[in-house]
Scaffold this motif. Sequence first.
Motif, PDB file in Angstrom:
ATOM      1  N   SER A  29      54.170  36.602  51.271  1.00  7.46           N
ATOM      2  CA  SER A  29      53.460  35.326  51.185  1.00  7.46           C
ATOM      3  C   SER A  29      54.298  34.196  51.764  1.00  7.46           C
ATOM      4  O   SER A  29      53.790  33.338  52.501  1.00  7.46           O
ATOM      5  CB  SER A  29      53.097  35.028  49.722  1.00  7.46           C
ATOM      6  OG  SER A  29      52.169  35.973  49.224  1.00  7.46           O
ATOM      7  N   TYR A  30      55.594  34.197  51.446  1.00  9.86           N
ATOM      8  CA  TYR A  30      56.459  33.156  52.013  1.00  9.86           C
ATOM      9  C   TYR A  30      56.626  33.334  53.518  1.00  9.86           C
ATOM     10  O   TYR A  30      56.670  32.351  54.272  1.00  9.86           O
ATOM     11  CB  TYR A  30      57.822  33.170  51.318  1.00  9.86           C
ATOM     12  CG  TYR A  30      57.809  32.473  49.981  1.00  9.86           C
ATOM     13  CD1 TYR A  30      57.707  31.086  49.887  1.00  9.86           C
ATOM     14  CD2 TYR A  30      57.886  33.202  48.791  1.00  9.86           C
ATOM     15  CE1 TYR A  30      57.681  30.443  48.660  1.00  9.86           C
ATOM     16  CE2 TYR A  30      57.859  32.570  47.552  1.00  9.86           C
ATOM     17  CZ  TYR A  30      57.755  31.196  47.500  1.00  9.86           C
ATOM     18  OH  TYR A  30      57.719  30.554  46.280  1.00  9.86           O
ATOM     19  N   LEU A  31      56.710  34.579  53.963  1.00 10.35           N
ATOM     20  CA  LEU A  31      56.837  34.808  55.405  1.00 10.35           C
ATOM     21  C   LEU A  31      55.586  34.357  56.152  1.00 10.35           C
ATOM     22  O   LEU A  31      55.664  33.864  57.279  1.00 10.35           O
ATOM     23  CB  LEU A  31      57.113  36.287  55.676  1.00 10.35           C
ATOM     24  CG  LEU A  31      58.501  36.787  55.267  1.00 10.35           C
ATOM     25  CD1 LEU A  31      58.609  38.292  55.474  1.00 10.35           C
ATOM     26  CD2 LEU A  31      59.603  36.073  56.050  1.00 10.35           C
ATOM     27  N   LYS A  32      54.426  34.516  55.530  1.00 10.46           N
ATOM     28  CA  LYS A  32      53.190  34.079  56.181  1.00 10.46           C
ATOM     29  C   LYS A  32      53.116  32.553  56.296  1.00 10.46           C
ATOM     30  O   LYS A  32      52.344  32.031  57.106  1.00 10.46           O
ATOM     31  CB  LYS A  32      51.987  34.615  55.410  1.00 10.46           C
ATOM     32  CG  LYS A  32      51.755  36.111  55.611  1.00 10.46           C
ATOM     33  CD  LYS A  32      50.493  36.582  54.899  1.00 10.46           C
ATOM     34  CE  LYS A  32      50.209  38.042  55.193  1.00 10.46           C
ATOM     35  NZ  LYS A  32      48.960  38.520  54.548  1.00 10.46           N
ATOM     36  N   ALA A  33      53.899  31.849  55.487  1.00 11.49           N
ATOM     37  CA  ALA A  33      53.957  30.390  55.566  1.00 11.49           C
ATOM     38  C   ALA A  33      55.110  29.919  56.446  1.00 11.49           C
ATOM     39  O   ALA A  33      55.397  28.725  56.512  1.00 11.49           O
ATOM     40  CB  ALA A  33      54.096  29.803  54.162  1.00 11.49           C
ATOM     41  N   THR A  34      55.774  30.862  57.123  1.00  8.28           N
ATOM     42  CA  THR A  34      56.987  30.574  57.894  1.00  8.28           C
ATOM     43  C   THR A  34      56.706  30.620  59.389  1.00  8.28           C
ATOM     44  O   THR A  34      55.938  31.458  59.867  1.00  8.28           O
ATOM     45  CB  THR A  34      58.073  31.617  57.548  1.00  8.28           C
ATOM     46  OG1 THR A  34      58.462  31.442  56.180  1.00  8.28           O
ATOM     47  CG2 THR A  34      59.290  31.491  58.446  1.00  8.28           C
ATOM     48  N   ASP A  35      57.337  29.715  60.122  1.00  6.52           N
ATOM     49  CA  ASP A  35      57.247  29.734  61.587  1.00  6.52           C
ATOM     50  C   ASP A  35      58.398  30.522  62.198  1.00  6.52           C
ATOM     51  O   ASP A  35      58.196  31.306  63.131  1.00  6.52           O
ATOM     52  CB  ASP A  35      57.259  28.299  62.132  1.00  6.52           C
ATOM     53  CG  ASP A  35      56.090  27.476  61.634  1.00  6.52           C
ATOM     54  OD1 ASP A  35      54.954  27.781  62.023  1.00  6.52           O
ATOM     55  OD2 ASP A  35      56.320  26.537  60.842  1.00  6.52           O
TER      56      ASP A  35
END
Length: 403
Positions: free
Chosen positions: A287-293
């Motif tokens: 989930s955090y990676l999906k919010a990461t550029d």
Amino acid sequence: MNVLIVSHLYPTPNDSVPGIFVHQQAQALIERGHTVRVISPTPYVPNVPYLSNRWERFSDTPSRAHIDGIDVSYPKYLSLPSRHTLPLIAKSVRHTVGTAISDIVSGGFSPDVINAHVPLPDGYACIPSCQRLSVPLVTTVHGASIQISSESRLCRRQIRTVLQSSEEIVFNSNVLLGKANEHFTGLSRAKTIPNGVPLTELDSAPVAKLPDRLDENRMVVTSLGSLQSTKGQADVFDALQRLPTESRPNYLLVGDGPRREQLEQAAANLDSPVRFVGTVPHEEVFSYLKATDIMALPSAEEAFGIAYIEAMACDCAVVGCEGEGPSEFVEHRETGYLVPPDDSKALAGLLSELLDNPARTQQVARNASEYVRENLTWAENARKNEEVYQSAIGRSSTRGYST
């Protein structure tokens, strides 16, 4: 076939993060129709107050568990709180694992192959049982087992015994195999099988909401990994400090470790949004990676780097170090980026470029996701390991065992 996995690197019902990659491989083997049992030798720790976090996680580990359809045994062994005692610990684990294997066989499970992750203590522990049961040993080698254990003469001797006693040897990267060749001979038959990503779990994870005090108008840079000196989070702070204040991104640190206090001091001196997320369940990592550029982890000692391929599958542009594990699957400027180790100036220049060119950064992230989804899945890992198991079984009738 019946596959017995022996690994002290395995999740517990109370801690799903350590050794998750071994569990994911086991799940993929089951999906291919194999029966898998797991023995995860665990240090005996009395349930007393004021234990450190490292030891507290073992105090409430049950003797058995059923995790995602897999039967796992956690036999206890006597341990000592220092990696310099690993040769003695390996002897203790050998006794514990031998008893656990006998119990499993007595219970009706007859393994066709035993897969140990890693040489010490797991592979060493399996040798007598493999000899007694005439079952081939496959040893899978991960980074720390070579980079740390080979520093000791006694450990090298035990590892050499494991490698000689294994029908097949698997490394998770050519970088690691190259390092092993510096210490051991006879590795010409060794195979390289990279780790994978769990696509179903990854795709079902929601996008995380950014923590408070982060700026939604700035790009997000994340470092995913243990907070320790070799992982390079301090270099990311140094790099961000070199950027103009108005150009600095949000910075998330996912993970925990011994360097947290020093990194928090660095964050206090950086005039831009920083948040320490700490350790989170594996599904929340996605989930955090999906919010990461950009997933920036300039780790100077990385045998493979599951964090990178998980980030790539989540459409992140990743930054790793030249000559380390990520260099095997990251094509510079096509599926990610590579910088020299311990070079915050070069990292700052690259981050400035990526932040100033979001469209290009997103295209590289899409390229990365496509590459990982086609080549680096646990399904593909299980298929290749299945071939290794079949080869080991075929060779075992003419193979002797060293003790």
